[in-house]
Design a protein around this motif. Structure first.
Motif, short mmCIF file in Angstrom:
data_model
loop_
_atom_site.label_atom_id
_atom_site.label_comp_id
_atom_site.label_asym_id
_atom_site.label_seq_id
_atom_site.Cartn_x
_atom_site.Cartn_y
_atom_site.Cartn_z
N ALA A 41 10.81 -6.42 -0.63
CA ALA A 41 10.72 -5.05 -0.12
C ALA A 41 10.02 -4.97 1.22
CB ALA A 41 9.98 -4.18 -1.14
N SER A 44 11.80 -3.57 4.49
CA SER A 44 12.02 -2.12 4.43
C SER A 44 10.72 -1.35 4.62
CB SER A 44 12.65 -1.74 3.08
OG SER A 44 13.90 -2.37 2.91
N THR A 168 14.71 -2.33 -4.30
CA THR A 168 14.83 -2.08 -2.86
C THR A 168 16.24 -1.67 -2.49
OG1 THR A 168 13.08 -3.68 -2.40
CG2 THR A 168 14.52 -3.08 -0.57
N TRP A 173 11.94 0.93 -1.40
CA TRP A 173 10.90 -0.09 -1.48
C TRP A 173 9.66 0.42 -2.21
CZ3 TRP A 173 6.01 0.71 0.39
CH2 TRP A 173 5.82 1.73 1.32
#
Length: 539
Positions: A41, A44, A168, A173
């Motif tokens: 994640a 992001s 994600t 995220w």
């Protein structure tokens, strides 16, 4: 201190012990999973919050710093105030920190929330292992419980990649953090209902070793910080070298202080015992290779093979399955029949073989022929390592020292993983830079070949570290299971008078009859293991 014994064998065992195992296992999975779930994640989160490239590592480092640095303190707090109480506080605090992280509006808030997660994780992890040790004392049940626990410890990181990819790609995220909150709250409620009460009355608590806490936690913090900073600064940087030297110096003074303390944060005899020391060192070295593997394979599959986050995460699933199969299906069955090093050493050699397979990878290597066989070998090997090593960590330890013993193995894992990430990432980057120095870097294929070359060089080093871990396990660990039919000594129950050892140093028949928890415990330690003792043994 008085602690109510949890399980005392088949006849009078706590009927809720398997529900307790479920609660403990969920908490352990959440801790291990959270170390890696944020990795996928991270790109992001970086875009969303405007985190710079130089600062993005702190999303990971803030967690590992607090977690690794405070483990010893967290383990001792469980011994002093009751592991059930500290376990529940850790779960609720982890839930709150996860909610703050998911709601982060700027980088500082996210970094702070991750550090808070690590701090509460440091309360949670030693208490979980300590509770497991005192809940299961029967050798066969203990092997099953630790088999499940070891599978989670080994496979949780891979599950984190899968969960991170799914959350994600299909949600956001932030859900990589939010997901912990409901799980932790429900688990805390279940823990309150099913875990055995081990509250220590206020008048019977010993004093907390504050000098030891400052020195021990400060030393671990300095070492974890130094290795983390080496990823971006390099190993020759003054801050990195200074942090590592400071950490070693603080831990050296910590050992001297603990030897003279009436109530040490970490009783030195816990790590001085060869089986516990050998198990912790073997696991620490193994994690150097394992965390490096996760790092390189993630980049290899996403940057080189162009897998999506979900597919990259699912690619780790065979390793998770191999760890679970090996840990619960093989190691748990053999733990009560064969010496521990006959599981740990071959497991580390199998994992080293998987690393050797990966050293042959190329840019165009097919996943099924290159990555799959290697992760299966590594997973099966590590499943043989984690369960017996974690069982050794608390084997024969007095109830009032179980938290400190649990923190030792957790610290070895965390420091090993942090060191491995920094060390192997630096080696890979240097090898890639050397490879590209004499080639045309404008060609995307050349850049990909350079990256894979760096991964391969670092994988050779990881293989060497695993071989070293196998040698350590073979030389240091000599624990043998109790003879068939022996009766376990309950955690926290009063031990009978010490049985004399044979001339050759092997346990007498009377000592062997006291089962697996008595194996390799010095006779003097047995007397000190009485649940009613309110003073830890002097070293």
């Amino acid at each position: 201190m008085s602690a109510q014994p949890a399980a005392i064998g088949h006849g009078t065992a706590d009927s809720r012990r398997w529900w307790a195992l479920t609660v403990i296992a969920i908490a352990q999975l959440m801790i291990v999973l959270d170390i890696t779930i944020v990795n996928i994640a991270l790109p992001s989160a970086q875009r969303d919050l405007g985190i710079t490239d130089a600062n993005r590592q702190w999303v990971i480092t803030a967690y590992t710093l607090a977690f690794g640095g405070l483990l010893l303190l967290g383990g001792r707090l469980g011994d002093l105030f009751g592991r059930k109480r500290v376990f529940i506080v850790g779960l609720l605090g982890f839930a709150l920190a996860s909610a703050l992280g998911g709601a982060a509006v700027d980088p500082a808030m996210l970094f702070g929330a991750r550090a808070l997660q690590g701090a509460f994780g440091a309360l949670l992890a030693p208490s979980a292992l300590g509770l497991l040790s005192t809940t299961f004392s029967d050798p066969k049940e203990r092997s099953t419980a630790f088999g499940i626990f070891g599978a989670i410890a080994g496979g949780g990181a891979a599950i984190g990649f899968i969960a991170g990819g799914l959350l994600t790609e299909y949600l956001d995220w932030r859900w990589c953090l939010f997901v912990n909150t409901p799980i932790a709250v429900v688990t805390a409620f279940a823990a309150f209902r099913v875990l055995h009460r081990d509250h220590v009355e206020k008048g019977r608590r010993i004093k907390l070793d504050l000098p030891g806490a400052l020195l021990g936690c400060g030393g671990l913090l300095a070492i974890v910080f130094g290795t983390s900073e080496a990823v971006t600064r390099g190993w020759s940087d003054g801050l990195v070298i200074g942090s590592l030297l400071l950490g070693v110096a603080l831990l050296g003074v910590f050992v001297l202080v603990e030897k003279r303390s009436a109530h040490p944060l970490l009783p030195i005899h816990i790590v001085a015992e060869r089986n516990r020391g050998g198990g912790a060192l073997s696991v620490g070295l193994a994690m150097v290779g394992m965390f490096g593997l996760f790092l390189f394979l993630t980049y290899y599959m996403q940057a080189i093979k162009h897998f999506s986050p979900v597919v990259s995460g699912v690619s780790f699933l065979p390793m998770t399955a191999a760890i679970i199969l090996s840990s619960t299906g093989v190691a748990a069955r053999l733990m009560t029949r064969v010496p521990s090093r006959n599981l740990i050493t071959p497991g580390l050699l199998l994992a080293a073989g998987g690393m050797a397979w990966l050293t042959q990878m190329k840019v165009d290597s097919p996943w099924a022929a290159m990555v799959l066989p290697s992760v299966l070998l590594i997973g099966f090997g590590m499943g043989l390592v984690f369960m017996p090593a974690m069982s050794l960590a608390t084997l024969g330890v007095a109830p009032h020292e179980a938290g400190a013993a649990s923190a030792t193995i957790n610290s070895a894992q965390q420091v090993g993983g942090s060191l491995g990430t920094a060390l192997l990432n630096t080696i890979a980057a240097s090898a890639t830079a050397t490879y590209l120095a004499t080639r045309i870097t404008s060609d995307p294929l050349v850049r990909a070949q350079g990256a894979v070359h760096g991964y391969v060089v670092a994988t050779w080093v990881a293989m060497g570290v695993l071989l070293l871990a196998a040698l350590v396990a073979f030389l240091m660990i000599d624990h043998r299971p109790a003879p068939a039919g022996a009766t376990a000594v309950p955690g926290g129950a009063q031990a009978p008078a010490a049985a004399p050892a044979a001339v050759d140093g092997r346990p007498s028949p009377r000592a062997a009859a006291m089962a697996d928890v008595k194996a390799n415990v010095k006779p003097a330690a047995e007397v000190r293991a009485e649940a009613g003792s309110d003073r830890p043994p002097a070293d």
